[in-house]
Design a protein around this motif. Sequence first.
Motif, PDB file in Angstrom:
ATOM      1  N   TYR A  20       1.090  -1.801  -0.015  1.00 38.41           N
ATOM      2  CA  TYR A  20       0.197  -0.350   0.240  1.00 38.41           C
ATOM      3  C   TYR A  20       1.196   1.563  -0.381  1.00 38.41           C
ATOM      4  CZ  TYR A  20       0.606   0.688   4.375  1.00 38.41           C
ATOM      5  OH  TYR A  20       1.309   1.025   6.614  1.00 38.41           O
ATOM      6  N   ILE A  21       0.189   2.308  -0.216  1.00 34.53           N
ATOM      7  CA  ILE A  21       0.756   4.064  -0.082  1.00 34.53           C
ATOM      8  C   ILE A  21       0.440   4.152   0.569  1.00 34.53           C
ATOM      9  CG2 ILE A  21       1.241   5.881  -1.467  1.00 34.53           C
ATOM     10  CD1 ILE A  21       0.562   4.270  -4.208  1.00 34.53           C
ATOM     11  N   ALA A  22       1.679   5.086   1.618  1.00 32.58           N
ATOM     12  CA  ALA A  22       1.411   6.040   3.252  1.00 32.58           C
ATOM     13  C   ALA A  22       1.163   7.388   1.918  1.00 32.58           C
ATOM     14  CB  ALA A  22       1.377   5.812   3.861  1.00 32.58           C
ATOM     15  N   THR A  71      10.505   6.650  -1.310  1.00 32.64           N
ATOM     16  CA  THR A  71       9.741   7.834  -0.356  1.00 32.64           C
ATOM     17  C   THR A  71       9.488   8.733  -1.662  1.00 32.64           C
ATOM     18  OG1 THR A  71      10.122   7.015   1.716  1.00 32.64           O
ATOM     19  CG2 THR A  71       9.670   9.047   0.974  1.00 32.64           C
ATOM     20  N   ILE A  72       8.303   8.836  -2.135  1.00 31.64           N
ATOM     21  CA  ILE A  72       8.259   9.616  -3.330  1.00 31.64           C
ATOM     22  C   ILE A  72       8.177  10.992  -2.904  1.00 31.64           C
ATOM     23  CG2 ILE A  72       7.666   9.821  -5.985  1.00 31.64           C
ATOM     24  CD1 ILE A  72       7.132   7.058  -5.774  1.00 31.64           C
ATOM     25  N   ILE A  73       9.116  11.991  -3.828  1.00 33.57           N
ATOM     26  CA  ILE A  73       9.308  13.329  -2.868  1.00 33.57           C
ATOM     27  C   ILE A  73       8.130  14.039  -4.050  1.00 33.57           C
ATOM     28  CG2 ILE A  73      10.111  15.593  -1.745  1.00 33.57           C
ATOM     29  CD1 ILE A  73       9.815  13.089   0.179  1.00 33.57           C
ATOM     30  N   PRO A  74       7.015  14.101  -4.654  1.00 35.94           N
ATOM     31  CA  PRO A  74       6.911  15.346  -5.489  1.00 35.94           C
ATOM     32  C   PRO A  74       7.348  16.017  -6.040  1.00 35.94           C
ATOM     33  CG  PRO A  74       4.628  14.945  -3.753  1.00 35.94           C
ATOM     34  CD  PRO A  74       6.037  14.513  -3.621  1.00 35.94           C
ATOM     35  N   ASP A  75       8.228  16.603  -6.871  1.00 38.29           N
ATOM     36  CA  ASP A  75       8.630  18.017  -7.329  1.00 38.29           C
ATOM     37  C   ASP A  75       7.362  18.663  -7.988  1.00 38.29           C
ATOM     38  OD1 ASP A  75       9.625  20.231  -8.838  1.00 38.29           O
ATOM     39  OD2 ASP A  75      10.728  19.289  -9.463  1.00 38.29           O
ATOM     40  N   ARG A 104      14.603  10.951  -6.895  1.00 40.52           N
ATOM     41  CA  ARG A 104      13.616  11.863  -6.487  1.00 40.52           C
ATOM     42  C   ARG A 104      12.511  10.322  -4.864  1.00 40.52           C
ATOM     43  NH1 ARG A 104      12.915  17.680  -6.479  1.00 40.52           N
ATOM     44  NH2 ARG A 104      11.300  16.524  -5.036  1.00 40.52           N
ATOM     45  N   GLN A 105      13.405   9.409  -4.873  1.00 40.79           N
ATOM     46  CA  GLN A 105      12.942   7.866  -3.898  1.00 40.79           C
ATOM     47  C   GLN A 105      12.728   7.186  -3.049  1.00 40.79           C
ATOM     48  OE1 GLN A 105      11.006   5.417  -6.706  1.00 40.79           O
ATOM     49  NE2 GLN A 105      11.160   6.696  -9.196  1.00 40.79           N
ATOM     50  N   GLY A 106      13.915   8.277  -2.250  1.00 39.63           N
ATOM     51  CA  GLY A 106      14.696   7.817  -0.986  1.00 39.63           C
ATOM     52  C   GLY A 106      16.380   7.100  -0.906  1.00 39.63           C
ATOM     53  N   SER A 107      16.467   7.335  -2.666  1.00 40.01           N
ATOM     54  CA  SER A 107      18.099   6.434  -2.264  1.00 40.01           C
ATOM     55  C   SER A 107      19.154   8.033  -1.196  1.00 40.01           C
ATOM     56  CB  SER A 107      18.507   6.301  -3.633  1.00 40.01           C
ATOM     57  OG  SER A 107      18.917   8.054  -3.962  1.00 40.01           O
ATOM     58  N   SER A 142       4.978   1.963   5.676  1.00 41.57           N
ATOM     59  CA  SER A 142       4.030   1.623   4.158  1.00 41.57           C
ATOM     60  C   SER A 142       4.664   1.374   3.325  1.00 41.57           C
ATOM     61  CB  SER A 142       3.487   2.801   3.726  1.00 41.57           C
ATOM     62  OG  SER A 142       4.541   3.969   3.656  1.00 41.57           O
ATOM     63  N   ASP A 143       4.583   0.514   2.142  1.00 41.39           N
ATOM     64  CA  ASP A 143       5.464  -0.143   0.862  1.00 41.39           C
ATOM     65  C   ASP A 143       6.483   1.415   0.485  1.00 41.39           C
ATOM     66  OD1 ASP A 143       5.465  -3.394   1.292  1.00 41.39           O
ATOM     67  OD2 ASP A 143       3.296  -2.250   1.691  1.00 41.39           O
ATOM     68  N   VAL A 144       5.220   2.385  -0.031  1.00 42.43           N
ATOM     69  CA  VAL A 144       5.179   3.552  -0.779  1.00 42.43           C
ATOM     70  C   VAL A 144       4.599   4.634   0.522  1.00 42.43           C
ATOM     71  CG1 VAL A 144       5.390   5.303  -2.578  1.00 42.43           C
ATOM     72  CG2 VAL A 144       5.481   2.603  -3.005  1.00 42.43           C
ATOM     73  N   PHE A 145       5.964   5.762   0.644  1.00 48.13           N
ATOM     74  CA  PHE A 145       5.187   6.944   1.412  1.00 48.13           C
ATOM     75  C   PHE A 145       5.366   7.746   0.489  1.00 48.13           C
ATOM     76  CE2 PHE A 145       6.837  10.516   4.015  1.00 48.13           C
ATOM     77  CZ  PHE A 145       5.109  10.744   4.486  1.00 48.13           C
TER      78      PHE A 145
END
Length: 539
Positions: free
Chosen positions: A291-293, A452-456, A489-492, A425-428
């Motif tokens: 799931y996505i949080a 963790t995907i940080i929107p631009d 932008r995915q938490g690396s 969560s699997d993705v935040f």
Amino acid sequence: MPLRRKVRGPAGRRAAAPLRWWLLSLAAAGATVTAAAALLAVALHVSSPVSGPASYGVPYRLSKQPREAGELRWEQEFAPPQLASPQSRKLDGAAEETAEKRWWLPAPSRGFAPCVATSPEYKSPGPSRGYLLVHTNGGLNQMRAGISDMVAVARMLNATLIIPELDKKSFWHDKSNFSDVFDEEYFIHSLVNDVKVEKKLPKELVKAPKFVRYFKSWSGIDYYQDEIYPLWEHRQVIRVAKSDSRLANNYLPPDIQKLRCRAFFQSLRFAPPIEALGNLLVERMRSFGPYIALHLRYEKDMLAFSGCTHGLSQTESEELAMIRENTSYWKVKDIDPLEQRSHGYCPLTPKEVGMFLSALGYPSSTPVYIAAGEIYGGESHMVDLLSRFPIIMNKEKLASAEELRPFRQYASQMAALDYIVSVESDVFIPSYSGNMARAVGGHRRFLGHRKTIIPDRKALVRLFDKVDGGLLNEGERLSQRILDIHRKRQGSPRKRKGPVPGTKGSDRFRSEEAFYENPLPDCLCQPKSPAGDASLVSI
């Protein structure tokens, strides 16, 4: 024998009301409600799940045969095929299988792991110089950062830290005490080798004269040793009026930085009742697969503070302007909402979040947990997101009224539940880079760089405006552009960002990446040999 829970009369009708709203909102948006989504809505909008280990991770659904007229019977069952987790669904072809893995695959951690153990020179606290009273300020995560900083300050001052007082006068007027939100005993004992922590001042000092100080923002160790440490010669108690941003992000001794991480990511464990319900919510979300949080910061206080009005009615915009005008400690009153949005300073709207998730490639069957308080405008602003992703959950849907009742009136405790579900969560994905987004993002880095995907936001609103203006269509072209923008932008793992070049004074410190948002390199390392493992902390 199946577990049962009854819903009678008016209570049953009240429980069913959200389901009617949910289905009507989807219908109004022209959404195609699948049988799976509809069944899931019934299970989570109307049911009152039974607590306890036997019910963890198991969805609830309406029994086919109610026991009697006007009475609903709920049974605990394993998810039927149409609600089974994505791992059990068969995909058509290798391409789809590869795409599905990409949705959930975390960024490579490159072997980085927590290394927060003390150096050989680090000693247990010596005789205390005095007592440090701390009044925290802000919401849950602003207070958590402030408390962790004050643990480090108490260490630098060789002071005894009194259990901090939580902010009761902020926007939320939450009356929670420290022990209502955090595990007080664990906090004290986990820091026993770092700082002396007491629950209360000694009786003889309760009415004694105290120094009241606003510690200088973003200060280093020299400030505390040169300007604050000498105060103990005149008073036994120093009261800190505010705790947020009183310690520099960078250039502190390694042992102090590691102590901040131990305090924030380990010692500030939530109170047992919050932990128990939070973990239960995680299990219930996991029963539907990965799931996505989504931290959807589309709430009244944020919109009023930021002056963002995109997608709102004139009446709603005026209400927010009035709130901003009447909140004395919000300094800026006149804000240009168009300029705010163009610079990426506004939280994404629910509609924009839906477009973003679709462009990233997540299918409509993806379970999404909304980590937020009340969404401003309610269903009128959630219709577009629901039409794209019908399986929308939050704590009110996953927990019964009885389970939530002890926490409902306390914003910090409710936020703590969202924090737990978000970290696990699997993705935040946060729609705004506020305190919650920074804290959860940093915690996920600390726990292994979970996705963790940080929107631009600045780039996204330009693309979405083109879609709204008919200059760009939703589809492969838009999706590819958004994927390209967010590929890194995915938490690396990466080192914490310093100040923006050219900034000076307090603006220089404000522009730095917050310490707890990214604790690398201070608290994360790549062990190069078996001997290096001694510095790793088991979490």
